[in-house]
Design an enzyme around this catalytic site. Structure first.
Site, short mmCIF file in Angstrom:
data_model
loop_
_atom_site.label_atom_id
_atom_site.label_comp_id
_atom_site.label_asym_id
_atom_site.label_seq_id
_atom_site.Cartn_x
_atom_site.Cartn_y
_atom_site.Cartn_z
N GLY A 100 0.84 -1.19 0.00
CA GLY A 100 0.00 0.00 0.00
C GLY A 100 0.87 1.23 0.00
O GLY A 100 2.10 1.14 0.09
N ASP A 101 0.27 2.38 -0.09
CA ASP A 101 1.02 3.61 0.00
C ASP A 101 0.12 4.69 0.58
O ASP A 101 -1.10 4.66 0.39
CB ASP A 101 1.52 4.05 -1.39
CG ASP A 101 2.65 5.05 -1.29
OD1 ASP A 101 3.53 4.88 -0.43
OD2 ASP A 101 2.65 6.02 -2.06
N THR A 102 0.72 5.59 1.31
CA THR A 102 0.00 6.72 1.89
C THR A 102 0.45 7.98 1.16
O THR A 102 1.65 8.21 1.03
CB THR A 102 0.30 6.85 3.39
OG1 THR A 102 -0.09 5.63 4.03
CG2 THR A 102 -0.48 8.01 4.01
#
Length: 135
Positions: A100-102
């Site tokens: 995932g990535d923020t």
């Protein structure tokens, strides 16, 4: 009223890709024995979230990818691309990969990760008095 989504023979909730949406408590041990889980992140927060679910990755493999946004790339598209590229970089034939990535965005502008005080200050100044989104 006790209605449950359709399940396969293992008790997994079915989706179009037949991926599990949620593990039942009695399945946790079986899944950890039969499938390897790679966390494609060095984030302590992601490990903490998994631990709250009683899931421990078999391997942590932070992806070394170019995280530069493409020209005119929208924040949501960028977050999806980063998650996909991280998953592909950590992929293994015998394992499931969680990636995932923020992304923090002000309007269409993607803010850089604040890796030093100067960058953090610049980002905070840009966000000051403005709406921002965390994706």
């Amino acid at each position: 009223l006790g209605l449950r989504p359709p399940q396969d023979e293992r008790g997994w909730q079915r989706t179009d890709q037949q991926l599990p949406l949620m593990l039942r408590s009695e399945d946790r041990a079986r899944v950890s024995r039969n499938a390897s889980l790679i966390l494609a992140s060095a984030s302590p927060r992601r490990r903490e979230l998994l631990a709250r679910l009683r899931v421990e990755p078999d391997r942590i493999a932070p992806a070394a990818i170019d995280e530069t946004p493409h020209a005119a790339e929208l924040p949501r598209d960028y977050a999806r691309r980063m998650a996909r590229e991280k998953a592909l970089a950590a992929a293994a034939a015998d394992a499931h990969v969680l990636a995932g990535d923020t992304v923090v965005a002000v309007g269409r502008r993607i803010l850089p990760k604040a890796e030093d005080e100067a960058t953090a200050r610049k980002c905070l100044e840009l966000m000051s008095g403005r709406r921002h989104r965390v994706l």
